[in-house]
Design a protein around this motif. Sequence first.
Motif, PDB file in Angstrom:
ATOM      1  N   ALA A 165      49.080 -76.774  -2.963  1.00  0.00           N
ATOM      2  CA  ALA A 165      48.219 -77.053  -1.953  1.00  0.00           C
ATOM      3  C   ALA A 165      48.251 -76.193  -0.832  1.00  0.00           C
ATOM      4  N   PRO A 166      47.397 -76.323   0.132  1.00  0.00           N
ATOM      5  CA  PRO A 166      47.279 -75.174   1.415  1.00  0.00           C
ATOM      6  C   PRO A 166      48.730 -75.622   2.316  1.00  0.00           C
ATOM      7  N   THR A 167      49.392 -76.816   2.072  1.00  0.00           N
ATOM      8  CA  THR A 167      50.511 -77.132   2.787  1.00  0.00           C
ATOM      9  C   THR A 167      51.756 -76.914   1.953  1.00  0.00           C
ATOM     10  N   THR A 168      51.565 -76.555   0.640  1.00  0.00           N
ATOM     11  CA  THR A 168      53.065 -76.197  -0.315  1.00  0.00           C
ATOM     12  C   THR A 168      53.880 -75.407   0.582  1.00  0.00           C
TER      13      THR A 168
ATOM     14  N   GLY B  92      49.918 -66.928   1.130  1.00  0.00           N
ATOM     15  CA  GLY B  92      49.808 -67.171   2.535  1.00  0.00           C
ATOM     16  C   GLY B  92      50.873 -68.441   2.976  1.00  0.00           C
ATOM     17  N   MET B  93      50.703 -68.496   4.137  1.00  0.00           N
ATOM     18  CA  MET B  93      51.818 -69.672   4.637  1.00  0.00           C
ATOM     19  C   MET B  93      51.134 -71.215   4.783  1.00  0.00           C
ATOM     20  N   PRO B  94      51.975 -72.066   4.502  1.00  0.00           N
ATOM     21  CA  PRO B  94      51.252 -73.460   4.482  1.00  0.00           C
ATOM     22  C   PRO B  94      50.785 -73.459   6.074  1.00  0.00           C
ATOM     23  N   ILE B  95      49.559 -74.538   5.767  1.00  0.00           N
ATOM     24  CA  ILE B  95      48.752 -74.502   7.095  1.00  0.00           C
ATOM     25  C   ILE B  95      49.434 -75.995   7.820  1.00  0.00           C
ATOM     26  N   ARG B  96      49.636 -75.794   9.123  1.00  0.00           N
ATOM     27  CA  ARG B  96      49.954 -76.652   9.938  1.00  0.00           C
ATOM     28  C   ARG B  96      48.655 -77.297  10.606  1.00  0.00           C
TER      29      ARG B  96
ATOM     30  N   GLU C  35      48.963 -86.862  11.148  1.00  0.00           N
ATOM     31  CA  GLU C  35      49.584 -86.198  10.018  1.00  0.00           C
ATOM     32  C   GLU C  35      50.893 -86.779   9.425  1.00  0.00           C
ATOM     33  N   PHE C  36      50.839 -87.665   8.230  1.00  0.00           N
ATOM     34  CA  PHE C  36      52.058 -88.097   7.892  1.00  0.00           C
ATOM     35  C   PHE C  36      52.741 -87.341   6.897  1.00  0.00           C
ATOM     36  N   LEU C  37      54.053 -86.813   7.016  1.00  0.00           N
ATOM     37  CA  LEU C  37      54.655 -86.164   6.046  1.00  0.00           C
ATOM     38  C   LEU C  37      55.203 -87.041   5.164  1.00  0.00           C
ATOM     39  N   ALA C  38      54.754 -86.843   3.990  1.00  0.00           N
ATOM     40  CA  ALA C  38      55.081 -87.720   2.805  1.00  0.00           C
ATOM     41  C   ALA C  38      55.431 -87.286   1.537  1.00  0.00           C
ATOM     42  N   THR C  39      56.171 -88.153   0.634  1.00  0.00           N
ATOM     43  CA  THR C  39      56.617 -87.517  -0.611  1.00  0.00           C
ATOM     44  C   THR C  39      55.531 -87.699  -1.775  1.00  0.00           C
TER      45      THR C  39
END
Lengths: 253, 353, 91
Positions: free
Chosen positions: A135-138, A157-161, A210-214
């Motif tokens: 994912a773009p956030t990987t 590239g870097m994960p997107i914040r 934005e929820f950091l989730a598993t």
Amino acid sequence: MTEKIAFERPKPLADRATHYCPGCSHGIVHRLVAETLQDMDLVENTIAVSAIGCSVFLYNYIMVDTVEAPHGRAPAVATGVKRARPDRFVFTYQGDGDLASIGMAEIMHCANRGERVSVVFVNNTIYGMTGGQMAPTTLVGQKTTTCPSGRCRDSEGMPIRMAEIIASLGGTAYASRVAVDTIKHLNQAKKALRKAFEVQVNGLGFGFVEFLATCPTNWKMSSIDANKRIAEEMIPYFPLGDFKDVTTGKGVC
Amino acid sequence: MSTGKKLFIKGNEAVAYGALAAGCKCFFGYPITPQNDIPEFMSKAMPKAGGQFVQAESEVAAANMLLGAAACGVRAMTSSSSPGVSLKQEAISYMAGSELPGVIVNMNRGGPGLGDIGPSQGDYFQSVKGGGHGDYRTLVLAPGNCQEAYDLTMLAFDLAYKYTNPVLILGDAILGQMKEPVSVGEPIAVDEAEGGDWKLTGAKGRPYRILKSLHLEEGSLAEHNLKLAAKYESMRGEVRFESFETKDAELVVVAYGSIGRIVKTVVRKLRQEGLKVGLFRPITLYPYPSAALVELAQEGKRFLTVEHNMGQMIEDVRLSLCGLADSAFFGFPPGNMPTPEDFEQPVRQALGR
Amino acid sequence: MSRVVFLKERCKGCLLCTQVCPKGIIALSGEMNQQGYKIVEVAPGKMEQCTGCASCAMICPDTVITVYKTVKPGQPVKPGEPGEEVARVNG
């Protein structure tokens, strides 16, 4: 002795089993959304926009009027809904592939226009429904089925914040990042969600959480280990907190 | 349909006036030549009409905004030209699958790819065969002059709600950019109850509603497709066409939109010479006026199909005739403006005169 | 006595609740539900340690847990709090 119910299923949350894997955070975020809609007395005034990914079945679980958007387009669909019915409460529920990859243009411009909608963004750093692709956030080094050696900064590239990016846009009234791994973080998450809903209700602008989730299944971890990864790997790269809040002046230039 | 004042306006503006008259309350657009008059007009007109205008970030977004407004049962529209309409196909497919009403205007320009900004009928296939994925149909209306652009746009909104389906207006750069007198009327009062049994309003006092195109349960998608197919079949009653001088014609020229109009000029000229030629101009491209063509074929007439492309509608003409007769074809390539003179020779040739 | 009630058929055995219980009284049971998941329980005799904090319920992704909290005698059930209308005498 008298007792009271200290916790029960919120009424807008359907009394049915979900299709989510054991330990998946979507169930927690669904519940927080349902509770907040109930607490703010918004249930019968809400039009939700579901997105593509594991959470496409949002409408099976949160019992409000819902329209299903094409992949990534939920913020555009929500714009159409809100413009057509400005007096209704409108929210989207999107994953990181949906929002931060294929739907990047839609989320950016929806926020920038300051659409009076709220966005629930669930970031689990992977494409869940399609089987665990990058994912773009990987995170850098994280192994997925399409970066089997781990995400490489040079080629992927870097994960997107996202919360920080959304906070930088003029129409955003509130942008925050929260996590669902601990009770403390869950309490913060609920407050943030309420605020993202309130800025819409009060006509202040675009609200984003934005929820950091598993995703224990695609991370190939136990639920407990997956939960620990939020604190150990995700929060160091995706810091928690409010990045913009027009009600306090935070992050407003 | 139209009463009241007469305006000297472009086809693009006629579409916009038609939308206003039909009670359109949301317009979502993106700039592309040759249809910019529509969003420019709507950016002024929508706020005045108590509606909303959004210049979207892309054609993709504009069409998805249309989907959102449609889900609320509010009359809404988007417009574009060929490359932009390609981008809208995603949302059109979802709208068809979710059974949502909306009007999409395509002022066809030359292609493929970026092509040019001049007129073309190269989007016939995309319009009538379903430009997006999946087994679906959209009603397609093809105005041939500015008054029709106005009238058919009004009709498009009614049909969209009658069938809860996207409706396409297929014009071209000729229609969009030419000016003619058009009779326009006041906006109709849209019935508040329109869409009352499906639209999203917030689930106050009723069970909550879901508008979706995903059908994963065993058998559910088959059932949905059968239901849609029955709906598309029921649209057959909406067939519209113009028959001009066909009664005693030996040769019937089949042409739609602005090309149909140019062919009409040729027919008039050749009639003055006593040549028995007529024009059959489909106004609905889906549903296609097949039955009327078959009747003409049964009368023993010959056919020539003229298009501003290299041969697309000709396939529907041949399908309609189904072996009863054939149709000759003359295709005028995009990149040039056709004149009656361009079509005169091919018509004479088909007549054998 | 505060207590928790598990909707056993919804439990997927993710064990997140076992990690947040301040008293550590929730654990994997030997039982399996019809979905085929090994489910959690409060070990026999340990329910009286429950404080009704609802941490387990808050972290449960499947809304399996309902929490009943003891109201001390004389302590009013605050208006607007969840469960006010269902406050009742237990046994």
